[in-house]
Design a protein around this motif. Sequence first.
Motif, mmCIF file in Angstrom:
data_model
loop_
_atom_site.group_PDB
_atom_site.id
_atom_site.type_symbol
_atom_site.label_atom_id
_atom_site.label_comp_id
_atom_site.label_asym_id
_atom_site.label_seq_id
_atom_site.Cartn_x
_atom_site.Cartn_y
_atom_site.Cartn_z
ATOM 1 N N ALA A 146 -8.602 10.853 -10.504
ATOM 2 C CA ALA A 146 -8.200 9.552 -9.961
ATOM 3 C C ALA A 146 -9.033 8.477 -10.643
ATOM 4 C CB ALA A 146 -8.403 9.520 -8.452
ATOM 5 N N ILE A 147 -8.364 7.587 -11.351
ATOM 6 C CA ILE A 147 -9.036 6.475 -12.034
ATOM 7 C C ILE A 147 -8.908 5.196 -11.221
ATOM 8 C CG2 ILE A 147 -7.048 5.777 -13.412
ATOM 9 C CD1 ILE A 147 -10.660 6.076 -14.687
ATOM 10 N N GLY A 148 -8.068 5.232 -10.176
ATOM 11 C CA GLY A 148 -7.917 4.106 -9.264
ATOM 12 C C GLY A 148 -7.617 4.620 -7.869
ATOM 13 N N PHE A 149 -8.202 3.992 -6.842
ATOM 14 C CA PHE A 149 -8.020 4.445 -5.464
ATOM 15 C C PHE A 149 -8.209 3.282 -4.506
ATOM 16 C CE2 PHE A 149 -10.379 5.748 -1.587
ATOM 17 C CZ PHE A 149 -9.319 6.353 -0.914
ATOM 18 N N SER A 150 -7.386 3.242 -3.471
ATOM 19 C CA SER A 150 -7.556 2.274 -2.390
ATOM 20 C C SER A 150 -6.837 2.794 -1.157
ATOM 21 C CB SER A 150 -6.998 0.893 -2.772
ATOM 22 O OG SER A 150 -5.580 0.936 -2.864
ATOM 23 N N LEU A 151 -7.193 2.241 -0.015
ATOM 24 C CA LEU A 151 -6.464 2.474 1.227
ATOM 25 C C LEU A 151 -5.766 1.180 1.620
ATOM 26 C CD1 LEU A 151 -8.829 4.591 3.553
ATOM 27 C CD2 LEU A 151 -7.025 5.389 2.019
ATOM 28 N N SER A 152 -4.611 1.315 2.239
ATOM 29 C CA SER A 152 -3.874 0.139 2.686
ATOM 30 C C SER A 152 -3.076 0.492 3.931
ATOM 31 C CB SER A 152 -2.940 -0.371 1.581
ATOM 32 O OG SER A 152 -1.986 0.618 1.230
ATOM 33 N N THR A 153 -2.507 -0.533 4.552
ATOM 34 C CA THR A 153 -1.664 -0.324 5.720
ATOM 35 C C THR A 153 -0.326 0.256 5.276
ATOM 36 O OG1 THR A 153 -2.695 -2.236 6.786
ATOM 37 C CG2 THR A 153 -0.622 -1.430 7.725
ATOM 38 N N PRO A 154 0.110 1.380 5.835
ATOM 39 C CA PRO A 154 1.395 1.963 5.432
ATOM 40 C C PRO A 154 2.554 0.993 5.639
ATOM 41 C CG PRO A 154 0.132 3.533 6.723
ATOM 42 C CD PRO A 154 -0.604 2.225 6.804
ATOM 43 N N LEU A 155 3.537 1.086 4.771
ATOM 44 C CA LEU A 155 4.762 0.292 4.802
ATOM 45 C C LEU A 155 4.543 -1.179 4.460
ATOM 46 C CD1 LEU A 155 6.485 1.691 8.019
ATOM 47 C CD2 LEU A 155 6.920 2.349 5.659
ATOM 48 N N VAL A 156 3.346 -1.532 4.052
ATOM 49 C CA VAL A 156 3.040 -2.935 3.745
ATOM 50 C C VAL A 156 2.558 -3.039 2.304
ATOM 51 C CG1 VAL A 156 1.639 -4.940 4.333
ATOM 52 C CG2 VAL A 156 2.455 -3.422 6.153
ATOM 53 N N ASP A 157 3.346 -3.704 1.439
ATOM 54 C CA ASP A 157 2.953 -4.095 0.090
ATOM 55 C C ASP A 157 2.398 -2.934 -0.742
ATOM 56 O OD1 ASP A 157 2.729 -5.931 -1.957
ATOM 57 O OD2 ASP A 157 0.689 -6.522 -1.417
ATOM 58 N N SER A 158 3.118 -1.821 -0.777
ATOM 59 C CA SER A 158 2.674 -0.701 -1.609
ATOM 60 C C SER A 158 2.731 -1.067 -3.092
ATOM 61 C CB SER A 158 3.538 0.535 -1.335
ATOM 62 O OG SER A 158 4.902 0.260 -1.585
ATOM 63 N N GLU A 159 3.699 -1.934 -3.464
ATOM 64 C CA GLU A 159 3.785 -2.345 -4.861
ATOM 65 C C GLU A 159 2.590 -3.203 -5.261
ATOM 66 O OE1 GLU A 159 6.734 -5.086 -2.624
ATOM 67 O OE2 GLU A 159 5.725 -3.157 -2.371
ATOM 68 N N GLY A 160 2.110 -4.040 -4.325
ATOM 69 C CA GLY A 160 0.928 -4.848 -4.613
ATOM 70 C C GLY A 160 -0.303 -3.994 -4.833
ATOM 71 N N GLU A 161 -0.435 -2.909 -4.069
ATOM 72 C CA GLU A 161 -1.571 -2.008 -4.244
ATOM 73 C C GLU A 161 -1.528 -1.340 -5.612
ATOM 74 O OE1 GLU A 161 -4.210 -1.483 -2.247
ATOM 75 O OE2 GLU A 161 -3.454 -3.066 -0.937
ATOM 76 N N LEU A 162 -0.329 -0.960 -6.061
ATOM 77 C CA LEU A 162 -0.213 -0.344 -7.387
ATOM 78 C C LEU A 162 -0.603 -1.330 -8.477
ATOM 79 C CD1 LEU A 162 0.592 1.748 -9.443
ATOM 80 C CD2 LEU A 162 2.990 1.180 -9.041
ATOM 81 N N VAL A 163 -0.167 -2.570 -8.358
ATOM 82 C CA VAL A 163 -0.519 -3.581 -9.357
ATOM 83 C C VAL A 163 -2.026 -3.797 -9.388
ATOM 84 C CG1 VAL A 163 -0.304 -6.021 -9.975
ATOM 85 C CG2 VAL A 163 1.722 -4.732 -9.273
ATOM 86 N N LYS A 164 -2.660 -3.840 -8.228
ATOM 87 C CA LYS A 164 -4.114 -4.046 -8.182
ATOM 88 C C LYS A 164 -4.862 -2.871 -8.810
ATOM 89 C CE LYS A 164 -4.054 -5.248 -3.737
ATOM 90 N NZ LYS A 164 -4.527 -5.657 -2.386
ATOM 91 N N LEU A 165 -4.380 -1.653 -8.584
ATOM 92 C CA LEU A 165 -5.025 -0.501 -9.215
ATOM 93 C C LEU A 165 -4.870 -0.565 -10.733
ATOM 94 C CD1 LEU A 165 -4.076 2.497 -6.876
ATOM 95 C CD2 LEU A 165 -6.194 1.182 -6.940
ATOM 96 N N ALA A 166 -3.675 -0.913 -11.197
ATOM 97 C CA ALA A 166 -3.451 -1.015 -12.641
ATOM 98 C C ALA A 166 -4.334 -2.104 -13.257
ATOM 99 C CB ALA A 166 -1.977 -1.302 -12.918
#
Length: 624
Positions: A310-330
């Motif tokens: 894993a080169i990127g990892f975060s926790l977030s609220t399910p069903l909320v802005d999963s695409e934003g979390e992917l962009v932030k990891l990238a």
Amino acid sequence: MTRPTVKPIKQSPNRRHALTRLATDYSVLTDERRAGRGRWTPVGMKEIELPLELIRSSQVLDYLVEWRAEEPPKYRGGAKSTITDLHVLVAATVLALEHSSLHLKRMRDVLAYRLDDEAREYLGVPPQPDDKHDPVAAKNWKNNTEYAAKKLIKIMDPYADLDRRRPTTRDQRTEFRARLDHDPRRRNLERRKKEHLDQFSNAFLEATYQTMNRDTRRALTKSGLTADQTPMPTAGRIGRSRLVDGAERKNPKVLEPEMNWYYKRPDDREQRPGEGGGPGKDTSSSVWGAAANFAILTAEIKGVPVPPIAIGFSLSTPLVDSEGELVKLAKSVVDRGHKPAHITADREFFAGKDIEKLHKPVRELGFDVVTDYKRDMLGVKGGHAGAVQIEGRHYCPGMGPDLMNASVDAESGLLDEDTYIQRIEKRRAFELRAKERPDENGKQPMMCPAHGPQARVVCPLRERHPKSSSKPKAKVLPANVPVAIDGQLPAVCSQTSVTFTGDEGLKHKQVLRYGSEEWAETYNRDRNLSEGFNSYIKDPSHEAFEARGGRRMRGLAAQQFLATFLVVSANLRAIYTFVHDRYLAEAYGVTKNRAVHISDYARNWFTKPATDAAGPPAQHPLRT
């Protein structure tokens, strides 16, 4: 404010080389120590050497000083704390690497009872209690360790104002959500703290990346990512009740209102967008907790193998802005100096998310996309200047319907695998060709495949170029020749080139030709890495990522803080396995045969049609 420092244990001309050596040695050591781990197992200099190197390499102590300086000034009276950030981080790392539960009491045990005299003096930890069984001393050590850990987490906690000792009522949760939605100052604070939390996690993961040997890192000229989400149950077991007209139907006592229900089945997630609802009757398909977002390192297309970490990892609220979390990891990966290659993700991301929130930001970062499509995205979907868009590429409108509908027919069970691959390869000739490279704005002129000396197709609407090769070419059949509308042929058929903007067909666009052998190899490899890492880190005999009992602290920030050390442990274990497997292959010619996961995707895609005497072949849809 003085910055905490980590004293080097030994001088090395190359710190990364030392870190690599420690990682490979420590992986064996922890496997040997697991049988003897426990409250009184000694922890000496050898056991804290790798944790200290990881902490130094990650630079998290410097970050913590900077983030504390951003906090409003407070009166700091009383005696100075005897347990520091460094002590907490070392204790948590030691526990994670030996696969112990990350309880505050366990951290207390490491600091109070398990450190030997040399390690205790080196770290500056107070002397060990005279009596191991003294309840007063044990309580004091526990309180001091808990205070230090919570003080560290608080500066990264987006929801630090929540009282974790008292469960929230329905009205309090409604007020909490309204404050997040309508208070700009509160949203800005939440965003800034979440950035700190993610930076903390990813700094540790970058330190594990640096433990890979130099040859492996140099061979990885660009970093590919494969992204996925998986549920992470949290300490508070009671979740919010089902929403009816935006309000909770019941009034359960919830300790972690920033969490949500994670629905394991994609259909459930699509039916409950945004805030979602309760678990309903089938509780086996839902988990109350957080969504764990992973970006797993993968090789470039046709690149050399790399450890699946894993080169990127975060926790977030399910069903909320999963695409934003992917962009932030990238973005985090690029900001750390990695050159972007491609991102692989399943249909939940690029096939289902908003272009402005996901596709554009990912491409602006420099990543190409490898993905799958939903059922309604297969076949002809729009086009530009007369060219038809089919599964991410633009083709000649004179291409036959058998090639246009190859994926639709394959999903319906009307084609076998060999026929499907042949049709995908035949499409290649009808694909529009680039006349020039894209400009700085992403605009690119494209040509008809039958135009020019490099033509790959023979078409009645185009004169054959005198310098065109005499080799056999694909042909546009008379029945498929585009017809003029109001006396005007499609622009792609009548002009030397047509201009495509960077946003043209962006929803469907990907770097590999969908359905080709190269696409299947890359997509299946990357998706197996994602699913494999999820299973790897959830192994109950190692990190036990899904076991909520191993992480008894409340709140998203506390859970991500603890989970970070589990991911660090999984990464080091994966790197050691990669190095060890390569050693066995080179030294003894032994290659491990690992189990291959066969998904419903692979089982159902090329099911041969069952012929029914009463009608056409029965269909076997891939996606349900």
